[in-house]
Write a protein that holds these residues in place. Structure first.
Motif, PDB file in Angstrom:
ATOM      1  N   GLU A 434     -21.166  -6.760  -0.904  1.00 11.96           N
ATOM      2  CA  GLU A 434     -20.727  -6.814   0.502  1.00 11.96           C
ATOM      3  C   GLU A 434     -19.946  -5.553   0.873  1.00 11.96           C
ATOM      4  O   GLU A 434     -20.154  -4.964   1.953  1.00 11.96           O
ATOM      5  CB  GLU A 434     -19.845  -8.049   0.710  1.00 11.96           C
ATOM      6  N   GLU A 441     -22.534   0.894   6.466  1.00 14.32           N
ATOM      7  CA  GLU A 441     -22.482   0.758   7.931  1.00 14.32           C
ATOM      8  C   GLU A 441     -21.366   1.609   8.514  1.00 14.32           C
ATOM      9  O   GLU A 441     -21.531   2.257   9.554  1.00 14.32           O
ATOM     10  CB  GLU A 441     -22.291  -0.713   8.302  1.00 14.32           C
ATOM     11  N   ARG A 466     -32.241  -0.142   7.927  1.00 18.49           N
ATOM     12  CA  ARG A 466     -32.490  -1.093   9.007  1.00 18.49           C
ATOM     13  C   ARG A 466     -33.935  -1.069   9.479  1.00 18.49           C
ATOM     14  O   ARG A 466     -34.478  -2.085   9.901  1.00 18.49           O
ATOM     15  CB  ARG A 466     -31.550  -0.793  10.175  1.00 18.49           C
ATOM     16  N   ARG A 469     -38.646  -2.914   6.180  1.00 18.10           N
ATOM     17  CA  ARG A 469     -38.780  -4.356   6.357  1.00 18.10           C
ATOM     18  C   ARG A 469     -39.322  -4.996   5.082  1.00 18.10           C
ATOM     19  O   ARG A 469     -40.068  -4.406   4.315  1.00 18.10           O
ATOM     20  CB  ARG A 469     -39.717  -4.682   7.537  1.00 18.10           C
ATOM     21  N   LYS A 473     -38.474  -9.441   8.317  1.00 20.60           N
ATOM     22  CA  LYS A 473     -37.039  -9.198   8.411  1.00 20.60           C
ATOM     23  C   LYS A 473     -36.717  -7.760   8.054  1.00 20.60           C
ATOM     24  O   LYS A 473     -37.356  -7.177   7.172  1.00 20.60           O
ATOM     25  CB  LYS A 473     -36.271 -10.123   7.459  1.00 20.60           C
ATOM     26  N   PRO A 474     -35.695  -7.158   8.695  1.00 13.89           N
ATOM     27  CA  PRO A 474     -35.221  -5.847   8.264  1.00 13.89           C
ATOM     28  C   PRO A 474     -34.789  -5.890   6.800  1.00 13.89           C
ATOM     29  O   PRO A 474     -34.235  -6.886   6.340  1.00 13.89           O
ATOM     30  CB  PRO A 474     -34.035  -5.572   9.200  1.00 13.89           C
ATOM     31  N   LEU A 476     -32.396  -4.456   4.997  1.00 15.84           N
ATOM     32  CA  LEU A 476     -30.979  -4.682   4.692  1.00 15.84           C
ATOM     33  C   LEU A 476     -30.566  -6.114   5.017  1.00 15.84           C
ATOM     34  O   LEU A 476     -29.799  -6.734   4.281  1.00 15.84           O
ATOM     35  CB  LEU A 476     -30.115  -3.692   5.469  1.00 15.84           C
ATOM     36  N   GLU A 477     -31.096  -6.659   6.099  1.00 13.26           N
ATOM     37  CA  GLU A 477     -30.752  -8.037   6.473  1.00 13.26           C
ATOM     38  C   GLU A 477     -31.283  -9.038   5.450  1.00 13.26           C
ATOM     39  O   GLU A 477     -30.595 -10.003   5.091  1.00 13.26           O
ATOM     40  CB  GLU A 477     -31.337  -8.352   7.853  1.00 13.26           C
ATOM     41  N   GLN A 478     -32.506  -8.779   4.959  1.00 13.98           N
ATOM     42  CA  GLN A 478     -33.082  -9.698   3.952  1.00 13.98           C
ATOM     43  C   GLN A 478     -32.267  -9.668   2.661  1.00 13.98           C
ATOM     44  O   GLN A 478     -31.957 -10.715   2.082  1.00 13.98           O
ATOM     45  CB  GLN A 478     -34.531  -9.277   3.681  1.00 13.98           C
ATOM     46  N   HIS A 480     -29.137  -8.750   2.356  1.00 10.41           N
ATOM     47  CA  HIS A 480     -27.794  -9.265   2.625  1.00 10.41           C
ATOM     48  C   HIS A 480     -27.777 -10.790   2.620  1.00 10.41           C
ATOM     49  O   HIS A 480     -26.909 -11.425   1.998  1.00 10.41           O
ATOM     50  CB  HIS A 480     -27.298  -8.729   3.965  1.00 10.41           C
ATOM     51  N   SER A 481     -28.741 -11.425   3.288  1.00  9.35           N
ATOM     52  CA  SER A 481     -28.788 -12.887   3.348  1.00  9.35           C
ATOM     53  C   SER A 481     -29.106 -13.482   1.969  1.00  9.35           C
ATOM     54  O   SER A 481     -28.607 -14.558   1.614  1.00  9.35           O
ATOM     55  CB  SER A 481     -29.826 -13.345   4.368  1.00  9.35           C
ATOM     56  N   ARG A 484     -25.914 -13.604  -0.201  1.00  6.18           N
ATOM     57  CA  ARG A 484     -24.955 -14.653   0.164  1.00  6.18           C
ATOM     58  C   ARG A 484     -25.251 -15.978  -0.541  1.00  6.18           C
ATOM     59  O   ARG A 484     -24.345 -16.756  -0.816  1.00  6.18           O
ATOM     60  CB  ARG A 484     -24.980 -14.866   1.678  1.00  6.18           C
TER      61      ARG A 484
END
Length: 546
Positions: A434, A441, A466, A469, A473-474, A476-478, A480-481, A484
């Motif tokens: 994280e 960012e 970003r 993909r 999904k992008p 980084l978002e994939q 990151h999720s 978690r």
């Protein structure tokens, strides 16, 4: 004076006695209780009873337990309440009679190969199994009931099946302990085993080796020939009642009993070997105290028989002592036992009826050890399914990835990050990732005090992560999720669509810890990024060649 203690043992569980010819995935077993196994159990019980005594340092204890004052004879199957003897190797039968004997269990005439020439139509009977009475004109052949089970090796990364052969439970054996110098202490100890539970052989933690001592009997006569000394007339037969490890005059392992050893033991002038029916075997075993296997040695197999001619007169007292002590090496473990026979007049051999086997009623409830085994097996199977599912996920993500914008150096940084996080506790590892994402960012947005070139480079790093993909999904978002939920057991099993797995009321997913699931997920992310980087480098090399 040598005295003998007879132990009547009932097998409550299968007994795994190390045999020869074992392979990596298949272990054979002896069909009797080895004297070495009984000796190990008795020494263990004695040391637990007297923990202050060091057997190797106390002269009396060393002589008693380590130097042969106590000799532990093999435990053979009980036939009509008597200790049986190995089936003799010198008996032959015609092929037609052998067929009737094998298929219809009919008693058949036999020929002694030591006294008669054997024609082409004769077959030697295998020296396997046991007999109850040698002196009868018809002897009865009995065999120990054996069993085999498949087990699962849970130690390595891959599950491996292997097979154990063992003596079946519910049978009765009679073992013997020979004592040369008896005192009150050892007498009390040896008689204290009545109705006790002892464990013999290997794999005790896997449900093998449990026996009950039904009775203990003290006798003064040698169990191999009794009280009546036979009359010999210049010839005799040496009957091997156990495996024998013996060496010739030059110290080489021998497959025959050397004449000089027999002559010295009987007190005669000379002995000459006339004929023999011999089978050999390679001894094997495992010493629990050493934690290592015993040296393999060639031995004369039990049941072998030698015919000797001798000159002079047998000294009965000397010969009796010779039989008490046995011959060759490892006599403390039951090797080297022989009997002397004046003649061989067997006429018929028949198959004995199946010996009765007691059965224990079980309600199939698992004890603590069995429950642990079930849990280990369930966990191993579930971990394998998860690894297979994560391997498929790597393939799916790779096929759906559009990450041309991410440089090889950036992917290398992510690999280092996942590899380092895998060695941390879940919360600490997730927090480090994280912080790295927040740093990226922040670095992408910072412009004050930076050169124009540095500003553009920072923005390109953030934009590339970003813009890339994984599926819809992008990138980084994939990632990151996924991080978690990296330690969520239920989420992982649900996302991989794994079916529920349970045995005997034990659920597999309950056995998985957060730490284990987290490590599996971190390894998956590391391998995914590693594959993407390898592909990117490969494409770059091809472009440079063009």
């Amino acid at each position: 004076m040598t005295v003998y203690y007879y132990y009547e043992l009932k097998t409550l569980q299968p007994l795994k006695m190390g045999g020869t010819g074992s392979q990596a995935d298949n272990e054979t077993a002896l069909d009797y209780i080895a004297g070495s196994a009984l000796r190990g159990a008795f020494i263990g019980a004695y040391v637990r009873e007297k923990p202050e005594i060091q057997l190797c340092r106390d002269s009396l204890m060393r002589k008693r337990w380590l130097e042969g004052d106590l000799r532990f004879l093999n435990g053979y199957i009980s036939i009509d309440g008597q200790r049986s003897r190995p089936f003799p190797a010198c008996l032959c039968m015609t092929k037609n009679n052998r067929k009737l004997f094998s298929e219809q269990n009919q008693p058949a005439p036999v020929v002694n190969s030591l006294d008669h020439l054997i024609g082409e139509q004769m077959e030697r009977l295998p020296a396997a199994g046991f007999i109850s009475d040698w002196t009868a004109e018809q002897i009865t052949w009995h065999q120990t009931k054996m069993t085999a089970k498949l087990h699962i090796n849970l130690q390595g990364e891959q599950t491996r099946l292997y097979r154990y052969e063992a003596i079946a439970a519910g049978q009765t054996f009679i073992a013997v302990v020979a004592v040369d110098h008896e005192d009150d202490e050892i007498k009390t100890f040896l008689q204290s085993f009545t109705n006790k539970i002892i464990y013999l052989g290997g794999s005790k933690s896997n449900g093998y080796g449990k026996c009950r001592v039904i009775s203990v009997t003290r006798r003064t006569e040698n169990p191999e020939y009794g009280d009546n000394w036979p009359v010999f007339s210049q010839t005799l037969y040496v009957y091997c009642l156990s495996d024998i490890i013996v060496r010739d005059e030059k110290g080489r392992l021998s497959s025959r009993i050397p004449e000089h050893i027999l002559a010295a033991g009987l007190g005669v002038d000379k002995a000459f070997l006339e004929s023999a029916a011999v089978q050999t075997i390679t001894t094997d075993g495992f010493n629990q105290k050493w934690g290592a296997r015993l040296p393999k040695q060639q031995a004369i197999r039990k049941g072998s028989i030698f015919k000797f001619r001798y000159e002079g007169n047998i000294d009965q007292s000397k010969a009796e002592q010779f039989l008490h002590q046995g011959i060759g090496e490892r006599r403390v473990d039951g090797f080297g036992r022989i009997a002397l026979l004046p003649d061989m007049k067997v006429e018929l051999v028949g198959k004995g009826e199946a010996l009765p086997m007691s059965r224990q009623v079980s309600d199939f409830r698992l004890n603590q050890e069995e429950l642990r085994q079930v849990q280990q097996m369930l966990k191993r199977v579930m971990m394998q399914r998860i690894r297979a599912g994560l391997e498929n996920r790597i393939l799916e993500w790779s096929q759906d990835s559009d990450d041309k914008a991410i440089s090889s150096s950036q992917l290398a940084q992510w690999m280092d990050l996942f590899n380092r996080a895998k060695g941390l506790a879940p919360d600490a590892g997730k927090a480090e990732i994280e912080q790295y994402i927040l740093y990226l960012e922040k670095r992408g947005k910072e412009q004050k005090g930076k050169s124009e070139e540095t500003e553009r480079a920072n923005q390109r790093v953030l934009h590339s992560l970003r813009d890339a993909r994984i599926g819809k999904k992008p990138w980084l978002e994939q990632i990151h999720s996924y991080i978690r939920q990296a330690d969520d057991v239920d989420e992982l099993i649900h996302s991989l669509q794994l079916p529920e797995l349970s045995i005997a009321g034990q659920e597999a997913k309950v056995l998985l810890s957060k730490e284990e699931v987290y490590c599996l997920n971190m390894e998956m992310l590391y391998q995914y990024v590693r594959e993407r980087r390898r592909l990117a480098n490969f494409k770059k090399q091809r472009r440079q060649k063009v």
